[in-house]
Design a protein around this motif. Sequence first.
Motif, PDB file in Angstrom:
ATOM      1  N   SER A  82      -5.609  -9.656  -3.618  1.00 22.70           N
ATOM      2  CA  SER A  82      -5.348  -8.461  -2.822  1.00 22.70           C
ATOM      3  C   SER A  82      -5.955  -8.622  -1.439  1.00 22.70           C
ATOM      4  CB  SER A  82      -5.932  -7.219  -3.506  1.00 22.70           C
ATOM      5  OG  SER A  82      -5.294  -6.977  -4.743  1.00 22.70           O
ATOM      6  N   ALA A 105       0.820  -1.215   0.000  1.00 19.84           N
ATOM      7  CA  ALA A 105       0.000   0.000   0.000  1.00 19.84           C
ATOM      8  C   ALA A 105       0.851   1.261   0.000  1.00 19.84           C
ATOM      9  CB  ALA A 105      -0.942  -0.002   1.201  1.00 19.84           C
ATOM     10  N   ASP A 118      -6.511  -6.382   2.380  1.00 23.45           N
ATOM     11  CA  ASP A 118      -6.367  -5.174   3.183  1.00 23.45           C
ATOM     12  C   ASP A 118      -5.856  -5.601   4.554  1.00 23.45           C
ATOM     13  OD1 ASP A 118      -6.471  -2.824   4.527  1.00 23.45           O
ATOM     14  OD2 ASP A 118      -8.606  -2.444   4.224  1.00 23.45           O
TER      15      ASP A 118
END
Length: 231
Positions: free
Chosen positions: A97, A31, A99
């Motif tokens: 992906s 990120a 988070d």
Amino acid sequence: MRLVIARCSVDYVGRLRAHLPLAVRLLMVKADGSVLIHSDGGSYKPLNWMSPPATLRSLEPDETDAEAGVTEVWNVQSAKTDDRLIISIYERFSDVSHDLGTDPGLIKDGVEADLQRLLAEQIHRLGAGHTLIRREYMTAIGPVDILARDAAGATVAVELKRRGDIDGVEQLTRYLELLNRDPLLAPVRGIFAAQQIKPQARVLAEDRGITCLTLDYDAMRGVDDRDSRLF
């Protein structure tokens, strides 16, 4: 974080040039903008990387690359320099992906954490004229314990351990390799600081131009009465 497993070749273009031939690798896009290329061996050190801040653009291959089997080209451009990481993807096996949220950071052993705090407050122990830049200076492969400047204005990276062994020297070596890519910091020299430094670690550090510094924890805490010592 984006994790891509792909058959690819990689070229680093800039002040340094490096080439990774065609193979299956893990491409890690964080990120913060950093991009790291890993193989299935070689421990945890990436084969190559681009430090943040950086911009990743996905491009169509030119005619020559397309004929060679390239399906996609990643152009990773550093925001600080003209350095580029060019990843030519031939086949993609996985693309996921996640988070990860906010990381609380590394929680160090109590003594190591105290050593870091105390040395930052007593930065003169590195030598006359040293000034602190910051503690826990983040890099793409982890935080450097202390980043400082010496009396001449040169950058100094400090790795702190309770007991200094070869692994600690190797860790600092990796940090120095990465930090010296940054023109705003380079040249960066290293100091390996610990309460005790093993002879093998000292030899390896000095062979690599790294200064060794033995720290007296009690003296730094102000609990060592030197006047009461017999010797």
